[in-house]
Design an enzyme around this catalytic site. Structure first.
Site, PDB file in Angstrom:
ATOM      1  N   ASP A   1       0.851  -1.184   0.000  1.00  0.00           N
ATOM      2  CA  ASP A   1       0.000   0.000   0.000  1.00  0.00           C
ATOM      3  C   ASP A   1       0.891   1.241   0.000  1.00  0.00           C
ATOM      4  OD1 ASP A   1      -2.202   1.618   0.130  1.00  0.00           O
ATOM      5  OD2 ASP A   1      -2.700   1.173   2.212  1.00  0.00           O
TER       6      ASP A   1
ATOM      7  N   ASP B   1      -2.906   2.508  -6.101  1.00  0.00           N
ATOM      8  CA  ASP B   1      -1.872   2.583  -5.069  1.00  0.00           C
ATOM      9  C   ASP B   1      -1.781   1.374  -4.155  1.00  0.00           C
ATOM     10  OD1 ASP B   1      -4.302   3.080  -3.872  1.00  0.00           O
ATOM     11  OD2 ASP B   1      -3.536   4.589  -2.497  1.00  0.00           O
ATOM     12  N   GLU B   2      -2.465   0.291  -4.464  1.00  0.00           N
ATOM     13  CA  GLU B   2      -2.320  -0.901  -3.623  1.00  0.00           C
ATOM     14  C   GLU B   2      -2.606  -2.168  -4.410  1.00  0.00           C
ATOM     15  OE1 GLU B   2      -5.214  -1.569  -0.489  1.00  0.00           O
ATOM     16  OE2 GLU B   2      -6.563  -0.064  -1.361  1.00  0.00           O
TER      17      GLU B   2
END
Length: 365
Positions: free
Chosen positions: A13, A107-108
């Protein structure tokens, strides 16, 4: 009791991703409280730097509220092309280690490194190496959680944020979950947390003390999920190809709207955007949902499932019109949205029920 192989799952993350990209691109913003998005009168914050979070600024918060909490807050426009550029670089790093990569957003992502391209038996060392490589190639920080399944890995990735990681090996899973506040369980939002607290459920240990029947009675279908995850049981695999479940578009208005006629004008534009996105994704859907956010911030959804798939604006508009006039408006409206789900890209899968598992407790992690 079914025995299943231990998996080595990493949840990566990125730390304050959008805000960190903006600070990286603009040195003048480094070390300052910034919010991405939310600068307009009715805007919503997309991301906040850690400097802004110290004041209580969070994503999904109105820009006006963020400004009240942090008068010195600097608003920055979103630049999704730039964020996607970074996301692609990060994803390419993941693929150096495994092809089993399941992105959740820009983003993860989850990575299954049980068997990996580096031949490294330690998921902990792989996560550390990935985070170092992300920093080296992008200048951004990432946090990671490492454990035997996706649920625990995701929960663990928050423990040592920012720029840290947490490994929960098989032998520590139960203790880790029992000591955790239920608000940190992935899937437990603010409303559910308060409900659990009212039932005397504050920690994983409290949750584990409730029977499956009790949790199902008080938390519906989610009860079985809570019952199993607190015991370390979450059999969902890392899926490299994530099938889109829905497609949507919405608009927040600069002034509240109280007339259904004006609402239909806006919904025509939103439906046109939905049609464009459906065509681009080459999908159609059966279930059309109208999303309404009132001036008091209460949210309502109304849905209708058609007997056939559609991707055309005219039919979407006609259906949404029926939904809009289904009942009178209780307040003026600040946001309208349309989504299509039950898409024709979904294959019917048999859902395998969660079952108790036996695990090997000593494993190089």
């Amino acid at each position: 009791m079914e025995t299943v192989p231990i998996r080595k799952i990493i949840h990566v993350d990125m730390d304050a991703f959008y805000a960190s990209v903006e600070q990286l691109d603009n040195p003048e913003l480094r070390g300052k409280a910034i919010a991405v998005g939310g600068s307009s009168k009715r805007g919503v914050v997309s991301a906040a730097s850690y400097e802004a979070r110290k004041f209580g600024v969070r994503s999904a918060m109105s820009g006006a509220m963020a400004r009240r909490l942090c008068p010195e807050l600097i608003f920055v426009k979103t630049n999704f092309d730039r964020y996607r550029e970074f996301s692609e670089k990060i994803r390419n790093i993941f693929f150096e280690y495994t092809d089993l990569v399941e992105p959740l957003s820009l983003d993860e992502a989850y990575l299954d490194v049980t068997e990996n391209k580096k031949g490294n038996p330690s998921a902990t060392l792989i996560a550390e190496e990935i985070r170092n490589k992300i920093k080296e190639k992008t200048g951004l920080n990432a946090s990671a959680g490492i454990s035997i399944n996706k649920f625990i890995a995701k929960v663990a990735s928050d423990i040592n944020k920012p720029n840290g990681q947490k490994t929960v090996p098989p032998e520590d899973v139960i203790e880790f979950l029992e000591n955790l506040d239920v608000k940190k369980f992935y899937g437990v939002g603010k409303v559910t947390k308060e409900k659990m607290y009212r039932h005397g459920i504050y920690t994983g240990k409290d949750l584990k003390g409730k029977s499956l029947e009790y949790l199902s009675e008080h938390f519906g279908k989610s009860g079985a999920y809570y019952y199993h995850v607190v015991r370390g049981i979450h059999n969902s695999t890392v899926k490299p190809s994530r099938t889109r479940k829905s497609l949507a578009a919405e608009r927040t208005f600069s002034e509240n709207i109280s007339s259904e006629l004006f609402m239909m004008e806006r919904l025509e534009d939103i439906a046109e955007e939905v049609e464009r996105r459906l065509a681009k994704s080459k999908v159609a859907g059966k279930t059309i949902t109208l999303k309404i956010k009132y001036s008091d911030f209460t949210l309502q959804t109304r849905s209708k499932t058609l007997p056939f798939y559609t991707a055309t604006k005219s039919l979407i508009v006609n259906t949404v019109k029926d939904l809009l006039y289904q009942e009178p408006m209780k307040e003026s409206v600040r946001l309208l949205g349309i989504s299509l789900s039950n898409l024709n890209n979904e294959s019917k899968k048999k859902i395998k029920p969660s079952v108790p598992i036996e695990v090997q407790l000593k494993l190089d992690f």
